[in-house]
Design a protein around this motif. Structure first.
Motif, PDB file in Angstrom:
ATOM      1  N   PHE A 106       0.839  -1.204   0.000  1.00 46.55           N
ATOM      2  CA  PHE A 106       0.000   0.000   0.000  1.00 46.55           C
ATOM      3  C   PHE A 106       0.870   1.248   0.000  1.00 46.55           C
ATOM      4  O   PHE A 106       0.634   2.196  -0.767  1.00 46.55           O
ATOM      5  CB  PHE A 106      -0.922  -0.019   1.225  1.00 46.55           C
ATOM      6  N   LEU A 107       1.896   1.254   0.821  1.00 55.60           N
ATOM      7  CA  LEU A 107       2.802   2.400   0.889  1.00 55.60           C
ATOM      8  C   LEU A 107       3.552   2.592  -0.425  1.00 55.60           C
ATOM      9  O   LEU A 107       3.741   3.728  -0.881  1.00 55.60           O
ATOM     10  CB  LEU A 107       3.789   2.207   2.040  1.00 55.60           C
ATOM     11  N   THR A 108       3.962   1.500  -1.042  1.00 55.76           N
ATOM     12  CA  THR A 108       4.668   1.587  -2.324  1.00 55.76           C
ATOM     13  C   THR A 108       3.760   2.196  -3.381  1.00 55.76           C
ATOM     14  O   THR A 108       4.215   2.983  -4.233  1.00 55.76           O
ATOM     15  CB  THR A 108       5.152   0.195  -2.768  1.00 55.76           C
ATOM     16  N   GLN A 109       2.464   1.863  -3.338  1.00 55.74           N
ATOM     17  CA  GLN A 109       1.509   2.463  -4.275  1.00 55.74           C
ATOM     18  C   GLN A 109       1.434   3.983  -4.111  1.00 55.74           C
ATOM     19  O   GLN A 109       1.161   4.701  -5.072  1.00 55.74           O
ATOM     20  CB  GLN A 109       0.123   1.853  -4.077  1.00 55.74           C
ATOM     21  N   LEU A 110       1.692   4.457  -2.894  1.00 56.37           N
ATOM     22  CA  LEU A 110       1.672   5.900  -2.640  1.00 56.37           C
ATOM     23  C   LEU A 110       2.967   6.583  -3.072  1.00 56.37           C
ATOM     24  O   LEU A 110       3.074   7.805  -3.005  1.00 56.37           O
ATOM     25  CB  LEU A 110       1.451   6.175  -1.145  1.00 56.37           C
ATOM     26  N   GLY A 111       3.964   5.788  -3.487  1.00 58.43           N
ATOM     27  CA  GLY A 111       5.255   6.350  -3.846  1.00 58.43           C
ATOM     28  C   GLY A 111       6.187   6.482  -2.659  1.00 58.43           C
ATOM     29  O   GLY A 111       7.203   7.191  -2.727  1.00 58.43           O
ATOM     30  N   ILE A 112       5.866   5.802  -1.564  1.00 50.47           N
ATOM     31  CA  ILE A 112       6.670   5.845  -0.352  1.00 50.47           C
ATOM     32  C   ILE A 112       7.581   4.618  -0.325  1.00 50.47           C
ATOM     33  O   ILE A 112       7.135   3.493  -0.529  1.00 50.47           O
ATOM     34  CB  ILE A 112       5.769   5.879   0.897  1.00 50.47           C
TER      35      ILE A 112
END
Length: 289
Positions: A106-112
């Motif tokens: 989920f965080l990777t989807q946010l660009g984090i």
């Protein structure tokens, strides 16, 4: 990044990030993270157990070398951490890692950026930041922040040291019906992409301990772990069990995106592996609609 990126593309492209930009997480992203962490369904695993994930902002321990919270210098400029807590039991650890990895995707989807850490951090420093239940410990954490575009020489060296860009081939990991026959990618049918996502998943020291056996009728996929002897014995828990939870999350996330229905069950098929380090963990059973 597109508004609704493919999760399969996210899993294909994800890398562990160890160097971050110095800017704080945006208010928009902070709100999205807090919303995710406040939704109970995000922390229910495939067997109904629950995992706990704590969101810890980095706002102290600032030095002239950057911000550190017990990560032994491996991480540069983190803006926050996710800190996981679990009980030290086999299925609980597998299920917990599934939950934790779902959060990192989920965080990777946010660009984090994220980076699984199971051994290279000081647990005491993080225990001081959260409230542990009596039977819990911290098996892993991940730093959070916006990735620095240019990798440091240290980052590249560390990726080389852990062989992060050197994934095992299909025939080393996956089997067709029995452990005697390697699974050829072209023979995996609709499960080719979910199985490939397992291969591409992160694992401790890139050991890739998962071994999958696909049944002859392609309705069952059995997940095994090939233990690396004494790999994490000094930590007091089997870190490679976390890798199995990651594998399950990668596999099921791809199945859901491809609309392939199935469920997890523990039903050992008692396949002979010829390797005493291989242990059965779980099976995924396809649901025909």
């Amino acid at each position: 990044m597109s508004a609704n990126p493919s999760l399969i593309d996210i899993m294909r492209g994800r890398q562990s990030i160890r160097t971050y930009r110095t800017e704080s997480l945006s208010e928009s992203d902070m709100n999205k993270i807090n919303t995710y962490l406040n939704e109970n369904q995000n922390f229910v695993g495939p067997f109904g157990g629950t995992g706990r994930v704590h969101f810890v902002l980095v706002n102290h321990n600032v030095t002239d070398k950057g911000i550190k919270l017990g990560t032994y210098g491996f991480i540069k400029n983190p803006r926050a951490y996710l800190v996981g807590t679990a009980i030290n039991e086999k299925i609980a650890l597998v299920e917990y890692a599934y939950i934790f990895h779902r959060a990192t995707l989920f965080l990777t989807q946010l660009g984090i950026g994220t980076c699984w850490m199971g051994g290279t951090f000081n647990r005491t420093s993080f225990e001081d930041e959260i409230q542990l239940n009596r039977d819990e410990f911290i098996p892993c954490i991940t730093p959070l922040g916006y990735p620095k575009q240019k990798q440091r020489v240290f980052d590249k060296a560390l990726r080389f040291a852990v062989k992060a860009d050197n994934k095992k081939r299909w025939e080393q990991l996956f089997y067709d019906s029995t452990f005697l026959t390697p699974l050829i990618k072209e023979n995996a049918g609709q499960l080719e992409i979910p199985i490939e996502m397992v291969r591409l998943g992160p694992s401790a020291s890139n050991k890739q301990p998962w071994r999958l056996v696909l049944s002859e009728d392609r309705q069952l996929c059995h997940f095994y772990i090939q233990h690396t002897p004494n790999y994490s014995s000094s930590l007091g828990y089997d870190m490679q069990l976390l890798d199995m939870g990651i594998a399950m999350c990668q596999f099921e996330s791809a199945c859901r995106e491809l609309q392939i229905s199935g469920n997890w069950q523990i039903d050992d098929p008692h396949l002979e592996s010829g390797n005493e380090q291989i242990e059965y963990i779980v099976s995924w059973k396809r649901e025909n609609k």
